[in-house]
Motif scaffolding. Structure first.
Motif: not given
Length: 233
Positions: A179-187
């Motif tokens: 979830x954290x990695x996905x948020x980084x990629x989204x940003x």
């Protein structure tokens, strides 16, 4: 009998790349057009440099008119050309050339080869990416996690290098979860981050902003550098 065999041998042979038979469809040639080109090649090998539609059609199951139309289309589509030649006596004559066919075939081969190289490289990068994740997580990835990785690459079109950078960011931040990695990629995608250097610079700027925001003014001139919490953004 012997004379028949000798006559057969006198017909000669032509050399045709096997690639032509496997790829002629991808060149948008049909079987009749292929056979017509091969017959022209046969005539060229035997010294008849400009066979007539009548001569060609006699070897095929098409009429002279159909052969003439097909020759015209092959010339227009760039599979065949007519070039000027000169004899030893300086007499000008016309000659068929199937060099354009070979050029198109080589171009197709090179394109296919490049695609194969890219596909192999992509698969290698993907396998390396899975290996990196399993190494950092210390365990095999779950089916859900594997699907998430695949979606990042196939649906979101993130480069494996960027996904690895996001993984490193999560490891350094002590927040190792998808979830954290996905948020980084989204940003990163929202901010147009596509290269490793851009990702590093973007993360550095965010961390500096967090420092300036959270520390009192008198301490802002010499801050320690915390990790940016991507989930709280």
């Amino acid at each position: 009998m012997k004379s028949n065999v000798i006559a057969w041998l006198d017909e000669g042979n032509i050399t045709v790349p096997s690639l032509l038979f496997s790829e002629y469809r991808n060149l948008n040639l049909n079987e009749t057009e292929l056979v017509l080109l091969l017959n022209i090649l046969t005539f060229l090998e035997k010294g008849n440099y400009f066979p007539t539609p009548e001569e060609l059609s006699r070897r095929m199951t098409i009429t002279t008119a159909e052969c003439n139309d097909m020759l015209r289309r092959l010339l227009q589509r760039g599979f065949l050309e007519i070039i000027d030649q000169y004899s030893n006596d300086g007499i000008r004559f016309e000659k068929y050339s199937i060099k354009p066919l070979w050029e198109r075939l080589v171009e197709l081969f090179l394109v296919n080869h490049q695609l194969q190289v890219q596909e192999t490289s992509k698969k290698t990068e993907e396998m390396d990416l899975y290996t990196c994740f399993e190494k950092e997580f210390g365990r095999p990835l779950s089916p859900f996690e594997c699907e998430s990785l695949a979606m990042w690459m196939d649906d979101d079109h993130h480069d494996p290098v960027i996904i690895k950078a996001a993984l490193r960011e999560a490891v350094m931040s002590g927040k190792l979860n998808f979830r954290y990695i996905d948020r980084i990629l989204f940003e990163w995608k929202k901010n147009g981050i596509k290269t490793l250097d851009q990702a590093k610079n973007h993360g550095r700027k965010f961390r500096q902003k967090q420092v300036q925001k959270n520390l009192p003014k008198e301490e802002a001139h010499n801050p320690s550098v915390p990790f940016y919490n991507w989930l709280e953004n």
